[in-house]
Design a protein around this motif. Structure first.
Motif, PDB file in Angstrom:
ATOM      1  N   TRP A 198     -18.047  55.678 -26.580  1.00 27.63           N
ATOM      2  CA  TRP A 198     -18.417  57.274 -26.797  1.00 27.63           C
ATOM      3  C   TRP A 198     -18.019  57.873 -25.296  1.00 27.63           C
ATOM      4  N   GLU A 199     -18.209  57.381 -24.320  1.00 24.16           N
ATOM      5  CA  GLU A 199     -17.757  58.094 -22.899  1.00 24.16           C
ATOM      6  C   GLU A 199     -16.405  58.104 -23.016  1.00 24.16           C
ATOM      7  N   ALA A 200     -15.595  57.078 -23.433  1.00 23.63           N
ATOM      8  CA  ALA A 200     -14.113  57.182 -23.427  1.00 23.63           C
ATOM      9  C   ALA A 200     -13.608  58.517 -24.287  1.00 23.63           C
ATOM     10  N   LEU A 201     -14.431  58.454 -25.408  1.00 26.13           N
ATOM     11  CA  LEU A 201     -14.036  59.476 -26.434  1.00 26.13           C
ATOM     12  C   LEU A 201     -14.076  60.911 -26.008  1.00 26.13           C
ATOM     13  N   ARG A 202     -15.081  61.019 -25.346  1.00 24.90           N
ATOM     14  CA  ARG A 202     -15.464  62.322 -24.776  1.00 24.90           C
ATOM     15  C   ARG A 202     -14.722  62.614 -23.635  1.00 24.90           C
ATOM     16  N   VAL A 203     -14.541  61.641 -22.786  1.00 23.04           N
ATOM     17  CA  VAL A 203     -13.426  62.042 -21.667  1.00 23.04           C
ATOM     18  C   VAL A 203     -12.221  62.554 -22.375  1.00 23.04           C
ATOM     19  N   ALA A 204     -11.498  61.705 -23.048  1.00 22.35           N
ATOM     20  CA  ALA A 204     -10.404  62.056 -23.660  1.00 22.35           C
ATOM     21  C   ALA A 204     -10.347  63.361 -24.379  1.00 22.35           C
ATOM     22  N   ALA A 205     -11.540  63.643 -24.941  1.00 25.39           N
ATOM     23  CA  ALA A 205     -11.598  64.988 -25.651  1.00 25.39           C
ATOM     24  C   ALA A 205     -11.875  66.188 -24.647  1.00 25.39           C
ATOM     25  N   THR A 208     -17.721  61.844 -15.389  1.00 26.41           N
ATOM     26  CA  THR A 208     -17.630  60.819 -16.074  1.00 26.41           C
ATOM     27  C   THR A 208     -16.104  60.376 -16.156  1.00 26.41           C
ATOM     28  N   GLN A 209     -16.084  58.987 -15.919  1.00 24.09           N
ATOM     29  CA  GLN A 209     -14.907  58.279 -15.719  1.00 24.09           C
ATOM     30  C   GLN A 209     -14.503  57.048 -16.857  1.00 24.09           C
ATOM     31  N   ALA A 210     -13.501  56.977 -17.702  1.00 25.42           N
ATOM     32  CA  ALA A 210     -13.298  56.004 -18.390  1.00 25.42           C
ATOM     33  C   ALA A 210     -11.579  55.848 -18.422  1.00 25.42           C
ATOM     34  N   ASN A 211     -11.264  54.648 -18.755  1.00 23.99           N
ATOM     35  CA  ASN A 211      -9.718  54.227 -18.730  1.00 23.99           C
ATOM     36  C   ASN A 211      -8.934  55.098 -17.957  1.00 23.99           C
ATOM     37  N   GLY A 212      -9.368  55.157 -16.861  1.00 20.47           N
ATOM     38  CA  GLY A 212      -8.200  55.825 -15.826  1.00 20.47           C
ATOM     39  C   GLY A 212      -8.267  57.591 -15.886  1.00 20.47           C
ATOM     40  N   ARG A 213      -9.013  57.870 -16.649  1.00 18.99           N
ATOM     41  CA  ARG A 213      -9.210  59.454 -16.633  1.00 18.99           C
ATOM     42  C   ARG A 213     -10.719  59.871 -16.367  1.00 18.99           C
ATOM     43  N   ALA A 214     -10.877  61.039 -16.230  1.00 21.11           N
ATOM     44  CA  ALA A 214     -12.344  61.512 -15.716  1.00 21.11           C
ATOM     45  C   ALA A 214     -12.211  62.971 -16.110  1.00 21.11           C
ATOM     46  N   LEU A 215     -13.506  63.454 -16.264  1.00 20.67           N
ATOM     47  CA  LEU A 215     -13.788  64.831 -16.436  1.00 20.67           C
ATOM     48  C   LEU A 215     -14.306  65.295 -15.003  1.00 20.67           C
ATOM     49  N   ASP A 229     -13.197  57.056  -2.420  1.00 20.32           N
ATOM     50  CA  ASP A 229     -12.060  56.153  -2.241  1.00 20.32           C
ATOM     51  C   ASP A 229     -11.016  56.293  -3.210  1.00 20.32           C
ATOM     52  N   ALA A 230     -11.330  57.193  -4.161  1.00 20.95           N
ATOM     53  CA  ALA A 230     -10.626  57.305  -5.460  1.00 20.95           C
ATOM     54  C   ALA A 230      -9.495  58.340  -5.186  1.00 20.95           C
ATOM     55  N   LEU A 231      -8.317  58.172  -5.723  1.00 19.21           N
ATOM     56  CA  LEU A 231      -7.312  59.197  -6.021  1.00 19.21           C
ATOM     57  C   LEU A 231      -7.271  59.780  -7.081  1.00 19.21           C
ATOM     58  N   VAL A 232      -7.121  61.254  -7.091  1.00 20.05           N
ATOM     59  CA  VAL A 232      -7.422  62.204  -8.274  1.00 20.05           C
ATOM     60  C   VAL A 232      -6.137  62.848  -8.562  1.00 20.05           C
ATOM     61  N   ASN A 233      -5.657  62.942  -9.476  1.00 21.79           N
ATOM     62  CA  ASN A 233      -4.547  63.834  -9.731  1.00 21.79           C
ATOM     63  C   ASN A 233      -4.890  64.542 -11.003  1.00 21.79           C
ATOM     64  N   TRP A 234      -4.736  66.001 -10.796  1.00 25.28           N
ATOM     65  CA  TRP A 234      -4.473  66.955 -11.829  1.00 25.28           C
ATOM     66  C   TRP A 234      -3.234  67.753 -12.077  1.00 25.28           C
ATOM     67  N   LYS A 235      -2.658  67.580 -13.496  1.00 28.90           N
ATOM     68  CA  LYS A 235      -1.482  68.110 -13.767  1.00 28.90           C
ATOM     69  C   LYS A 235      -1.585  69.648 -14.497  1.00 28.90           C
ATOM     70  N   GLY A 236      -2.594  70.264 -14.291  1.00 24.51           N
ATOM     71  CA  GLY A 236      -2.478  71.480 -14.657  1.00 24.51           C
ATOM     72  C   GLY A 236      -3.286  71.739 -16.234  1.00 24.51           C
ATOM     73  N   SER A 237      -3.821  70.786 -16.861  1.00 24.30           N
ATOM     74  CA  SER A 237      -4.193  70.874 -18.132  1.00 24.30           C
ATOM     75  C   SER A 237      -5.747  70.978 -17.880  1.00 24.30           C
ATOM     76  N   ARG A 238      -6.138  72.182 -18.539  1.00 21.15           N
ATOM     77  CA  ARG A 238      -7.477  72.468 -18.461  1.00 21.15           C
ATOM     78  C   ARG A 238      -8.277  71.806 -19.782  1.00 21.15           C
ATOM     79  N   ALA A 239      -9.590  71.640 -19.459  1.00 22.90           N
ATOM     80  CA  ALA A 239     -10.136  71.195 -20.627  1.00 22.90           C
ATOM     81  C   ALA A 239     -11.006  72.491 -21.289  1.00 22.90           C
TER      82      ALA A 239
END
Length: 250
Positions: free
Chosen positions: A129-136, A216-223, A239-249
Motif C-alpha cells: 500500500w505504501e508503494a501504491l499511495r506514493v505512486a498515486a 514516505t519512500q517506495a521504489n525509488g520515489r517519494a512524497l 545522504d539521499a539525492l532528490v530530483n523533482w521534475k515539476g510534476s505536482r501531486a
C-alpha cells in the motif's frame, strides 16, 4: 491492516450536521464512499476520513490515533442537533482486484482498490500500500498530513476528491476557498525521485537552502512537501539525492 476506528453518526440530523462540518458534500453518500476532512476554523487539517451511508446512520472511518480528538470535536458542534456519535466494533478491510460483495471503491484514486466494512477482520493483504499511495500521490495521516499544520489543498485534496467547492459553508471553508481562488499554491505535496534513503521528515535542500521535507519512500520515489520556487533536480535530503521534475501531486 490499517489501524482504523469506525465511528457511527446517527440521528435525524446526521447528514445536515456533517454537511456543515466536513469538506465534502454529504449528498455524494448516495453514490458510495465519500472522502473528506475536518478542518480547524483557521483552515488547517485536523483529520481525514471516509464516510459511508449505512441505513439510519453514517459510518466514519478514521485513523485510530485521530479518532478520540475527532469525536470530541464532532460532539462540540452537536448543539441541539438530533445526532449521536459512538464508536463501533466494525472492521475495515481493503484490497485490489475484484471487489467482494458490499465493498466500495476508494474514491481517492483507482489504484487504491476497495474498502469493505464488517464485523470481522479481513485477511491480511500482501499489497504494498505504501508503494501504491506514493505512486498515486496520496498523503497519509500522521506522515504527510499533520493536524493543525497541513492545508488540504497543498496536500492534493482537490485531486483526491476530498473537497467540494460548491457545497456551501463548513468549518475552515473561507480559508480553503481563498487558497483555491485567490492565490497560486507556492508549496505542496509532490512526487519526487530518490536515490538513497532518508528518514521521513528529513529536510530537503536545494543549493543549501531549505526546499521542503521528504516523507514516505517506495521504489525509488517519494512524497515530499516542496517549495515550488526552489525545488528542482539535484536536491539533497540527508545522504539521499532528490530530483523533482515539476510534476505536482495535485
Amino acid at each position: 491492516m490499517d489501524n482504523r476506528t469506525i465511528l457511527a453518526i446517527s440521528g435525524t440530523d446526521r447528514e445536515k450536521y456533517l454537511q456543515g462540518l466536513v469538506t465534502n458534500d454529504t449528498a455524494r453518500l448516495a453514490d458510495g464512499l465519500v472522502y473528506a476532512a475536518m478542518l480547524s476554523p483557521q483552515g488547517k487539517y485536523l483529520a481525514d476520513f471516509f464516510l459511508k451511508a449505512d441505513g439510519d446512520r453514517i459510518l466514519l472511518d478514521v485513523a485510530s490515533p485521530l479518532a478520540p480528538d475527532l469525536a470530541k470535536r464532532l460532539a462540540m458542534y452537536k448543539l441541539r442537533a438530533d445526532v449521536a456519535i459512538e464508536e463501533t466494533d466494525l472492521f475495515v478491510s481493503r484490497g485490489i482486484g475484484p471487489a467482494p460483495a458490499g465493498a466500495l471503491s476508494d474514491p481517492r484514486h483507482p489504484s487504491l482498490g476497495w474498502r469493505l466494512y464488517g464485523d470481522t477482520p479481513g485477511e491480511a493483504s500482501e499489497t504494498d500500500w505504501e508503494a501504491l499511495r506514493v505512486a498515486a500521490g496520496v498523503p497519509e495521516a500522521g506522515v504527510e498530513l499533520l493536524p493543525n499544520d497541513s492545508y488540504i489543498l497543498e496536500a492534493g485534496f482537490e485531486r483526491l476528491n476530498g473537497v467540494d467547492f460548491r457545497k456551501g459553508c463548513y468549518v475552515g471553508q473561507e480559508v480553503t476557498a481563498r487558497m483555491k481562488h485567490k492565490t497560486e499554491l507556492r508549496k505542496g505535496l509532490a512526487i519526487v525521485e530518490v536515490e538513497g534513503t532518508a528518514a521521513p521528515g528529513t529536510e530537503i535542500t536545494a543549493d543549501g537552502k531549505p526546499a521542503g521535507t521528504l516523507f514516505t519512500q517506495a521504489n525509488g520515489r517519494a512524497l515530499a512537501h516542496l517549495r515550488f520556487d526552489r525545488a528542482g533536480e539535484g536536491m539533497r535530503a540527508g545522504d539521499a539525492l532528490v530530483n523533482w521534475k515539476g510534476s505536482r501531486a495535485d
